[in-house]
Design a protein around this motif. Structure first.
Motif, PDB file in Angstrom:
ATOM      1  N   ASN A   1      -7.940  -3.896   3.701  1.00 16.31           N
ATOM      2  CA  ASN A   1      -6.534  -3.963   3.301  1.00 16.31           C
ATOM      3  C   ASN A   1      -6.169  -2.794   2.390  1.00 16.31           C
TER       4      ASN A   1
ATOM      5  N   ASP B   1      -4.006  -2.933   0.237  1.00 15.53           N
ATOM      6  CA  ASP B   1      -3.801  -3.541  -1.079  1.00 15.53           C
ATOM      7  C   ASP B   1      -4.962  -3.117  -1.981  1.00 15.53           C
TER       8      ASP B   1
ATOM      9  N   ASP C   1      -8.202  -5.140  -2.727  1.00 21.36           N
ATOM     10  CA  ASP C   1      -9.338  -5.274  -1.825  1.00 21.36           C
ATOM     11  C   ASP C   1     -10.479  -4.344  -2.229  1.00 21.36           C
TER      12      ASP C   1
ATOM     13  N   GLU D   1      -4.265   3.259   6.157  1.00 20.34           N
ATOM     14  CA  GLU D   1      -4.921   2.301   5.262  1.00 20.34           C
ATOM     15  C   GLU D   1      -6.361   2.713   4.982  1.00 20.34           C
TER      16      GLU D   1
END
Length: 541
Positions: free
Chosen positions: A175, A177, A180, A206
């Protein structure tokens, strides 16, 4: 083919009053007639509403869709991915013996085996300690950074094969994010950690964003020697070189291997590192055995074909929009997510190979959780909800913990009981008697009986296997790969492209400047309002 579809619909209407339980009452041999086994893997589909007429009609549908011919085209290396002009040859990654697979006049098997040997050499040196860290120590941890097919397959298989781990610990980041990668790297030592960056193009936003973060983490501890802690799964040798990754640590694969089908090759490097050469090859062997079965078994006794036809029956004829994957195997916890991508990215299509609208539903929604956890979460809906959800159970005869065999017996009991309960249900009379036995007053018996009644007649299939070994895991994954292909052929769609992921990715690139202060009055009011909320600015309206 429209005539066959009509026959299936009419047959379903004619037989809809006959319950699955009735089918067992009418045929004491139903289990043997509606189950099939190959190399220790058993598919029981007797707890579906299919009878011989329905199954034979489905087989005729597959034949009219030229499924046998399409199977041979795939294994032969024909460019069946028509929108991208590519062959589809993940099966070649696990081909055994003297296989020959020609693509554009070249046998691709020698190259595949050369890459596998390179992977094995690298993984073996890492596992043995021959390959040292920048400080001369052993690598203790491996972090694989990827997303989609470069993550879900290795994550699922690494967890599934936990009893076979004897190499460095493997971790996964997917992820974008920041939580992670932060949570993954927290507690790891950069001086003993190898980072594998898995991106065919080395441009996946990503993956590359997470890679930059990981490399900065390595450089903070190792300085200019951080590149000694890097490896890559990619075909973009120029980009990997720019990052300082030695070419001998870059493992590529051809464009005829789709991401969600790629764990059998270099994308599976972390699996190989975790379980070693013998176990990784056993997984390839299990898949190859299923490949051979798919190619050679007649349609009536072909497990992937049968599973695909059952899916067609449930989705298109019965009108069930979803399917639940329910492994009674904790180490298959990520299998539902893996199959979700495999199935929904492959068959979530609205046009045929010719570009015409698909005339019937394709790509059912795939979801699930391991048993018995799911029983305490969503089985309420499976048993008494207004929507029928076909269930697909997976269960091993034995676990890997002989001292806890009593717990595995309980696991098996729950699995078998759930499939029986879904089929049998509980009648109103049985529910009324149960309520009465619990001391419910006569005036309330009807109300309570309604709550305690289970409609039953809810279909399920069960996959049973001796134990979750690398060989069995290979069989299971390949079974589902070929099930997806079977359904895609019958729907007349391309199961091997994924144009649907592109638009949102393109818009995300345009969206980022807005979150950093740029203005774009062409955006809709909702988007502008959300940008304002998330940035603390005034809406640009």
């Amino acid at each position: 083919m429209n005539k066959i579809w009509s026959e299936l619909v009419k047959h379903h209407r004619r037989t809809s009053a006959t319950t699955i339980a009735n089918l067992f009452e009418m045929d004491q041999n139903r289990f043997n007639a509606f189950s099939c086994e190959t190399d220790g893997l058993l598919l029981d589909f007797s707890k579906t509403s299919l009878d011989e007429t329905g199954l034979n009609t489905l087989i005729e549908l597959a034949q009219q869709a030229q499924l046998p011919e399409r199977i041979q085209e795939m294994f032969r290396g024909d460019a069946i991915n028509v929108t991208e002009g590519r062959a589809v040859l993940h099966t070649a990654l696990r081909a055994q013996g003297g296989a020959v697979v020609m693509v554009d006049g070249e046998d691709v098997i020698p190259g595949i085996r050369h890459t596998l040997q390179q992977m094995e050499s690298f993984a073996g040196a890492l596992r043995s300690g021959e390959l040292k860290t920048a400080t001369g120590a052993r690598f203790t941890d491996v972090v694989n950074i990827g997303i989609g097919g470069s993550d879900l397959g290795p994550v699922m298989a690494t967890l599934a094969l936990a009893p076979y781990h004897d190499g460095p610990r493997c971790h996964y980041v997917s992820n974008v994010d920041g939580a992670d990668i932060t949570d993954c790297l927290d507690g790891l030592d950069p001086q003993t950690t190898l980072i594998i960056i898995a991106s065919k193009s080395f441009t996946t936003i990503e993956t590359m964003t997470n890679a930059e973060t990981a490399i900065a983490w390595l450089r903070a501890a190792l300085g200019d020697r951080a590149s000694e802690h890097l490896a890559a799964v990619s075909t973009a040798m120029d980009r990997t070189a720019e990052m300082g990754i030695p070419p001998e640590r870059v493992f590529g694969f051809a464009d005829w291997v789709g991401g969600r089908y790629s764990l059998w090759g270099p994308v599976g490097l972390p699996i190989l590192i975790a379980v070693g050469r013998e176990n990784f090859r056993a997984m390839l062997s299990g898949a190859a055995v299923m490949d051979q079965h798919f190619q050679s078994a007649d349609l009536r006794h072909n497990l992937p074909v049968l599973l695909g036809l059952i899916g067609i029956w449930h989705s298109n004829i019965c009108g069930y929009a979803t399917r639940a994957i329910l492994p009674y195997e904790q180490r298959l916890a990520r299998l539902p997510a893996y199959l979700q991508q495999l199935d929904m990215e492959s068959n979530g299509k609205r046009v045929t190979l010719e570009g015409a609208p698909v005339s019937r539903a394709s790509g059912p929604i795939v979801w699930g959780e391991p048993g018995t956890n799911g029983q305490h979460a969503f089985y309420q809906l499976l048993h008494q909800g207004t929507q029928v959800v076909p269930a697909e159970f997976l269960i091993a005869a034995e676990g890997h913990e002989p001292k806890l065999s009593h717990q595995h017996d309980l696991l098996k009991a729950n699995c078998l009981a759930q499939s029986e309960a879904l089929m049998r249900g509980r009648s109103t009379e049985q529910a009324r008697a149960l309520a009465q036995s619990r001391g419910i007053a006569e005036a309330d018996l009807g109300r309570m009986a309604a709550h305690l009644t289970f409609p039953g007649n809810r279909p399920s299939v069960t996959l049973a296997y001796p134990r979750l070994t690398p060989f069995a895991l290979g069989q299971i994954i390949a079974l589902y790969e070929h099930r997806v292909f079977t359904e895609g052929v019958i729907w007349g769609i391309n199961s091997f492209d994924q144009w649907g992921v592109e638009l949102g990715k393109e818009l995300a690139v345009d969206m980022l400047p807005l979150l950093q202060g740029a203005k774009d009055a062409s955006k809709d009011g909702s988007t502008l309002g959300l940008v304002a909320k998330l940035t603390g600015s005034k809406p640009a309206i």
